[in-house]
Design an enzyme around this catalytic site. Structure first.
Site, PDB file in Angstrom:
ATOM      1  N   GLY A   1       6.867  -8.905   3.840  1.00  0.00           N
ATOM      2  CA  GLY A   1       6.478  -9.854   2.576  1.00  0.00           C
ATOM      3  C   GLY A   1       4.875  -9.829   2.894  1.00  0.00           C
ATOM      4  O   GLY A   1       4.499 -11.281   2.647  1.00  0.00           O
TER       5      GLY A   1
ATOM      6  N   GLU B   1      10.953  -8.875  -4.063  1.00  0.00           N
ATOM      7  CA  GLU B   1      11.504  -8.071  -2.945  1.00  0.00           C
ATOM      8  C   GLU B   1      13.077  -7.420  -2.516  1.00  0.00           C
ATOM      9  O   GLU B   1      13.904  -6.863  -2.419  1.00  0.00           O
ATOM     10  CB  GLU B   1      10.877  -7.160  -1.787  1.00  0.00           C
ATOM     11  CG  GLU B   1       9.401  -6.527  -2.252  1.00  0.00           C
ATOM     12  CD  GLU B   1       8.120  -6.663  -0.763  1.00  0.00           C
ATOM     13  OE1 GLU B   1       7.220  -6.238  -0.948  1.00  0.00           O
ATOM     14  OE2 GLU B   1       8.991  -7.299  -0.110  1.00  0.00           O
TER      15      GLU B   1
ATOM     16  N   ASP C   1      10.603   0.976  -0.741  1.00  0.00           N
ATOM     17  CA  ASP C   1       9.518   0.168  -0.554  1.00  0.00           C
ATOM     18  C   ASP C   1       9.361   0.044   0.518  1.00  0.00           C
ATOM     19  O   ASP C   1       9.609   0.464   1.562  1.00  0.00           O
ATOM     20  CB  ASP C   1      10.025  -1.624  -0.458  1.00  0.00           C
ATOM     21  CG  ASP C   1       8.855  -2.403  -0.578  1.00  0.00           C
ATOM     22  OD1 ASP C   1       7.618  -2.029  -1.103  1.00  0.00           O
ATOM     23  OD2 ASP C   1       9.492  -3.882  -0.588  1.00  0.00           O
ATOM     24  N   GLY C   2       7.643  -0.673   1.370  1.00  0.00           N
ATOM     25  CA  GLY C   2       7.824  -0.328   2.272  1.00  0.00           C
ATOM     26  C   GLY C   2       8.135  -1.583   3.202  1.00  0.00           C
ATOM     27  O   GLY C   2       8.881  -1.985   3.342  1.00  0.00           O
TER      28      GLY C   2
ATOM     29  N   LYS D   1       4.621   0.965  12.239  1.00  0.00           N
ATOM     30  CA  LYS D   1       5.765   0.088  11.644  1.00  0.00           C
ATOM     31  C   LYS D   1       6.209   0.042  12.445  1.00  0.00           C
ATOM     32  O   LYS D   1       6.899  -1.124  12.663  1.00  0.00           O
ATOM     33  CB  LYS D   1       5.293  -0.096  10.276  1.00  0.00           C
ATOM     34  CG  LYS D   1       4.535  -0.069   9.515  1.00  0.00           C
ATOM     35  CD  LYS D   1       3.646  -0.575  10.450  1.00  0.00           C
ATOM     36  CE  LYS D   1       2.380  -0.811   8.759  1.00  0.00           C
ATOM     37  NZ  LYS D   1       2.574  -0.913   7.796  1.00  0.00           N
TER      38      LYS D   1
ATOM     39  N   SER E   1       0.841  -1.287  -0.084  1.00  0.00           N
ATOM     40  CA  SER E   1       0.000   0.551  -0.016  1.00  0.00           C
ATOM     41  C   SER E   1       1.050   1.305  -0.226  1.00  0.00           C
ATOM     42  O   SER E   1      -0.071   2.247  -0.860  1.00  0.00           O
ATOM     43  CB  SER E   1      -1.106  -0.313   1.353  1.00  0.00           C
ATOM     44  OG  SER E   1       0.093   0.488   2.633  1.00  0.00           O
TER      45      SER E   1
END
Length: 217
Positions: free
Chosen positions: A95, A103, A81-82, A121, A30
């Site tokens: 993942g 990734e 990337d997150g 997070k 997302s």
């Protein structure tokens, strides 16, 4: 500020790390989707992108951003990337979207890995989020028994097949005090493709969105 607003804010902040004229590595999920959308507004300043999943590739293609196979690229200056979890030391669990193997490959090929997250997070110790492990289908039960012996509770991700044609075991109940060691241990299990710990190659830059704005770690 709600979670989507934070994700958009931090994704846009990551644009500062993307050099003009480069091929940029792009993650999955997302927050990465917000980054892809932000890239669309400056696609004329990019040479193109390498995507870590078919879903991200489709989103990039729809915005008119040229796509490259990683085998065509010697080095990526930046990968954005997150993460599903991060520590302040920038060790990650990734993942949740199922793209952990690609990734990890794109991150390994990049000079700078910029991780973009919102403050929900951030954890003191990894393991609250179940650890994804991509496995060869033939080895699923074998790997599950070995993960149980390591203290985890592996659960098959029902109805999901990775872009590589494999399955995912989500491992619950792990208290990950030494993420780099556990990453190596799990990767050495026969039948494992890779796992979602990004500790041996952690993020170089952590951008985290908070109610006060984006902070760098």
């Amino acid at each position: 500020m709600n979670q989507d607003e934070k994700k958009r804010l931090v994704a846009e902040a990551a644009l500062d790390y993307v050099p003009d004229g480069c091929i940029v590595g792009v993650g999955t999920g997302s927050t990465a989707n917000f980054f892809i959308d932000a890239l669309g507004a400056r696609r004329d300043r990019l040479r193109g992108a390498v995507a870590s999943s078919e879903a991200s590739a489709a989103r990039l293609r729809a915005l008119g951003i040229p796509l490259f196979d990683l085998n065509e690229v010697d080095e990526l200056p930046v990968y954005v990337d997150g993460a599903d979890e991060t520590t302040r030391e920038r060790a990650l669990i990734k993942g949740g979207g199922g793209a952990l193997t690609r990734e990890k490959i794109v991150a390994a090929a990049s000079k700078t890995f910029v991780c973009v997250v919102d403050d929900s997070k951030l954890v003191a110790q990894l393991g609250r989020f179940p650890l994804p492990v991509e496995v060869i289908p033939l080895a699923r039960a074998l790997v599950a028994r070995q993960l149980t012996a390591l203290g985890g509770r592996p659960v098959l991700r029902e109805g999901f097949i990775t872009d590589n044609g494999n399955e995912i075991l989500d491992v619950h109940g792990l208290a990950i005090s030494a993420p780099a060691d556990l990453e190596t241990t799990i990767n050495q299990l026969t039948g494992v493709v890779t796992n979602g710990l990004f500790a041996r190659r952690p993020a170089d830059v952590l951008l985290m969105a908070t109610d006060r704005g984006v902070v760098r770690g």
